[in-house]
Design a protein around this motif. Structure first.
Motif, mmCIF file in Angstrom:
data_model
loop_
_atom_site.group_PDB
_atom_site.id
_atom_site.type_symbol
_atom_site.label_atom_id
_atom_site.label_comp_id
_atom_site.label_asym_id
_atom_site.label_seq_id
_atom_site.Cartn_x
_atom_site.Cartn_y
_atom_site.Cartn_z
ATOM 1 N N LYS A 463 -1.115 -47.603 10.411
ATOM 2 C CA LYS A 463 -0.798 -48.844 9.679
ATOM 3 C C LYS A 463 -0.041 -49.737 10.662
ATOM 4 O O LYS A 463 0.931 -49.280 11.291
ATOM 5 N N VAL A 507 -1.097 -42.205 0.515
ATOM 6 C CA VAL A 507 -1.922 -43.019 -0.377
ATOM 7 C C VAL A 507 -2.944 -42.068 -1.006
ATOM 8 O O VAL A 507 -3.635 -41.346 -0.288
ATOM 9 N N PHE A 529 -7.285 -50.327 3.467
ATOM 10 C CA PHE A 529 -5.849 -50.402 3.202
ATOM 11 C C PHE A 529 -5.074 -51.349 4.110
ATOM 12 O O PHE A 529 -4.055 -51.879 3.722
#
Ligand code: ADP
Length: 537
Positions: A463, A507, A529
Motif C-alpha cells: 500500500k 482486508v 484497493f
C-alpha cells in the motif's frame, strides 16, 4: 585439437519416447476421467496405434513440417495423442490456455498462425466466437468421436485407420515440437518455442530421483493442465519412464480428483497450490485419506508451508518446484538432504518451503540491477534471479532480438541462493514491497498467514505510504464458517518476523482474483484497493 567423438549421434526426438514406450511397456495403461464419472482406458500399445493414425491423418490433410497445430483441450488421452502425433512428424503442438480472455486467445492463435485447431466439446462456444477472427486456422476439429451426423469436422475423420505403424522421420533435434505462450499479465502474451532437444533433456532431468523422480512403478496424475507449460513435462517424463498415466479430464472437483487418485492408485501428482487446495479441502472435509499417493509436486506459485504439513499428515511428501514457461518449465525442485534429517520438524519445513535446488542442466545466479554481476550465495542476500540452460528460451517466438542479458534469462523473480544451491523466492519483482528502504518478502508474510487456522488464502500487497514509501497489507479469504478478527490474524506474526514487517492492516475479501493458471492476481488486488503500482497492469 578437437577429437572426433566415437559415439552414435542420434537426434534427440520426441518420437523416440513414443517408440521406447511401446516397445518396452506396451501393456502400461493410460486412463482418462470423462464427464459423468466415466473413464476411458487403454494401453500404451493402443495409444501408439492411434498416434500413428493421427500422424497419417495430419499428413493426409496437408499439414506440413513446422506447421503449428493448436489445442484447446483438457488433460485427456486425445490431447496426449496430439502431442505425440504432431511432434513425431515435425509439427509443432501449440497448447492454448482456454481460460485466458478471448482477446488473448485470439492474439495467441494469430501470432502463432495455427493451421489446425483441435478443441474439446466444452469449448465449442468459444471456438464459434474465435472462428471469424482467426483466418490462419484452416481446420477446426472437434475432439469427439461420436458418429452422429454433424457438420463439424471431428477427430475420427483425422484418424487414418489404414495404418498401424510408421517409420518416424528423423530430423534436426533443434526443430520445434511445442509452443506455449506466457499468460501476459503485463503486455501481450509471448511464445516460448520448445525444441525436441530441449524437451528430451528436460524430460531426462526431471526423471532424476532428486527432481520429480518419475519411475515405471509410478501412476502419474498431472493436475497441472497440458496447456500450462506442457503439464510441466509430465506427458514426456511419465511416458519415458513407462509410468501409468491418469488424466483428470474436465472435472476438477475435489471429489473427482480424489476418487481418480484412489481408484487408479495414483502415486505421484503435480499441480499449482490452488488445485491441491481443492483436493485437500474435499479430502479433509470427508475424513478421507490417500492410500497410494506418495508424492505431491507443487509449484507455479509458492507452496504454503501449511500445505506441506497437511499433506505430510496424510503421508504424502511434497516436492516444491519452481519453473516458468520460458524454462520448459522446471528449474528447481526441493527435497531434504541427508544433513537435514537431524533438524527439528519446523526447521525441515523451512527447508522444504524453499523453491529448491537446480536440476542438472539449469544454472542460476542472483544479481543486482545490472542483471550481470553475481551477488553472494549466502542464503540471505536477495537479487534478480537469472537462469540459463539447455531448456531455457533464447528468444521469444517470432522475435528477432535475444531475450537474454549476457547469456542469462532474467526471470523477473527476486530470490536468494545458498551454498548448497537452494533457491528461495521472496517475490516476483513486480510484487515486491519496499518499506523504509527495506524489502519485505510478500511470500514469507503469506506463508505465515496461511498457518492461521481460519485463513483459507492470503495475499500480501504493497500500500503506498507517505512516510515509508510502501507498507504491507494482508488480504485474507477466510475459511468458511470462521470469523477471525484483524487483531487475531496479525497476532500470528508475533516473534516470527521483525515488527516493521508485520502488515499494517488486514482486508477481508469474499473471493481472491486468480489468473488463468490458478495463481493469485496481486495486481488486481492492488488495483482494487490502492492506486496501481505499475501503469501497464
Ligand atoms: P504465469 O504465471 O505468468 O502464467 P508462468 O507459469 O511461466 O507464467 O509463471 C512463472 C512464474 O511463476 C515464476 O517466474 C514465478 O514468479 C512463479 N513461480 C513458479 N513456481 C513458483 C514457486 N514454487 N514459488 C514461487 N513462485 C513461483
Amino acid at each position: 585439437m578437437t577429437v572426433p567423438g566415437s559415439m552414435i549421434n542420434r537426434p534427440l526426438l520426441v518420437s523416440s519416447i513414443l517408440t521406447h514406450a511401446v516397445r518396452n511397456n506396451p501393456h502400461q495403461e493410460i486412463v482418462t476421467g470423462l464427464d459423468g464419472g466415466k473413464k476411458h482406458r487403454y494401453t500404451y500399445a493402443n495409444f501408439y496405434k492411434r498416434v500413428v493414425q493421427l500422424a497419417m491423418g495430419l499428413q493426409n490433410n496437408g499439414i506440413k513440417m513446422g506447421d503449428r497445430v493448436g489445442t484447446l483441450a483438457w488433460n485427456t488421452y486425445r490431447h496426449l495423442e496430439i502431442y505425440y502425433a504432431t511432434a513425431g512428424t515435425g509439427l509443432v503442438c501449440h497448447t492454448i490456455n482456454p481460460r485466458l480472455h478471448i482477446s488473448q486467445i485470439q492474439f495467441i492463435i494469430n501470432d502463432a498462425q495455427d493451421v489446425v485447431m483441435f478443441y474439446d466439446s466444452h469449448f465449442e462456444s468459444l471456438v464459434e466466437q474465435l472462428k471469424p477472427n482467426c483466418p490462419s486456422v484452416k481446420h477446426w476439429v472437434l475432439l469427439d468421436e461420436s458418429t452422429s451426423a454433424t457438420n463439424l469436422s471431428t477427430y475420427t475423420e483425422w484418424l487414418d485407420t489404414s495404418h498401424e505403424d510408421l517409420d518416424w522421420p528423423q530430423f534436426d533435434e533443434n526443430s520445434a515440437c511445442g509452443l506455449c505462450y506466457t499468460s501476459g499479465t503485463t503486455g501481450d502474451p509471448k511464445g516460448a518455442l520448445y525444441s525436441h532437444r530441449s524437451t528430451i533433456l528436460h524430460a531426462y532431468a526431471s526423471c532424476h530421483p532428486d527432481a520429480v523422480g518419475v519411475s515405471r512403478r509410478d501412476a502419474v496424475m498431472p493436475l497441472v493442465p497440458m496447456y500450462h507449460v506442457n503439464a510441466w513435462g509430465l506427458p514426456y517424463s511419465a511416458m519415458l519412464s513407462g509410468a501409468k498415466m491418469v488424466m483428470p479430464g474436465a472435472d476438477h472437483s475435489g471429489k473427482a480428483l480424489h476418487s481418480l487418485c484412489e481408484t487408479e492408485g495414483v502415486t505421484l501428482s503435480a499441480g499449482v497450490p490452488s488445485i491441491w487446495q481443492i483436493m485437500l479441502d474435499y479430502t479433509l472435509a470427508n475424513n478421507l485419506t490417500f492410500s497410494t499417493l506418495k508424492c505431491a509436486v507443487i509449484g507455479g506459485s509458492a507452496c504454503p508451508p501449511a500445505m506441506i504439513t497437511t499433506l505430510s499428515k496424510l503421508n504424502v511428501s511434497v516436492r516444491h518446484a519452481w519453473g516458468m514457461t520460458e524454462v520448459s518449465p522446471l528449474g528447481t525442485v526441493c527435497l531434504l538432504l541427508p544433513e537435514h534429517e537431524s533438524l527439528s520438524e519446523q526447521e525441515q519445513l523451512n527447508v522444504l518451503a524453499a523453491q529448491g535446488r537446480p536440476l542438472f542442466g539449469a544454472e542460476f545466479k542472483i544479481t543486482g540491477d545490472d542483471n550481470v554481476t553475481p551477488l553472494p550465495t549466502d542464503g540471505k542476500t536477495t537479487g534478480n534471479l537469472m537462469v540459463r540452460g539447455n531448456w531455457v528460451i533464447e528468444r521469444y517466438y517470432g522475435k528477432s532480438e535475444s531475450a537474454l542479458t549476457d547469456g542469462w534469462f532474467h526471470t523477473g523473480d527476486v530470490a536468494s541462493l545458498d551454498a548448497n544451491g537452494y533457491m528461495r523466492i521472496s517475490d516476483r519483482s513486480k510484487d515486491v514491497i519496499k518499506s523504509g528502504g527495506e524489502w519485505i518478502s510478500s511470500i514469507e508474510i503469506e506463508n505465515i498467514a496461511t498457518e492461521h487456522p481460519d485463513v483459507q488464502q492470503a495475499a500480501c500487497i504493497a500500500k503506498p505510504d507517505p512516510k515509508w514509501g510502501e507498507r504491507p497489507v494482508l488480504v485474507v479469504l477466510k475459511k468458511p464458517g470462521t470469523s477471525p478478527s484483524e487483531e487475531n490474524i496479525l497476532s500470528i506474526y508475533n516473534n516470527r518476523v521483525a515488527k516493521w514487517m508485520i502488515p499494517d492492516e488486514v482486508v477481508f475479501v469474499d473471493q481472491m482474483p486468480m489468473t488463468a493458471t490458478g495463481k493469485l492476481q496481486k495486481a488486481e488486488l492492488r488495483k482494487k484497493f490502492f492506486a496501481p503500482k505499475e501503469n501497464n497492469e
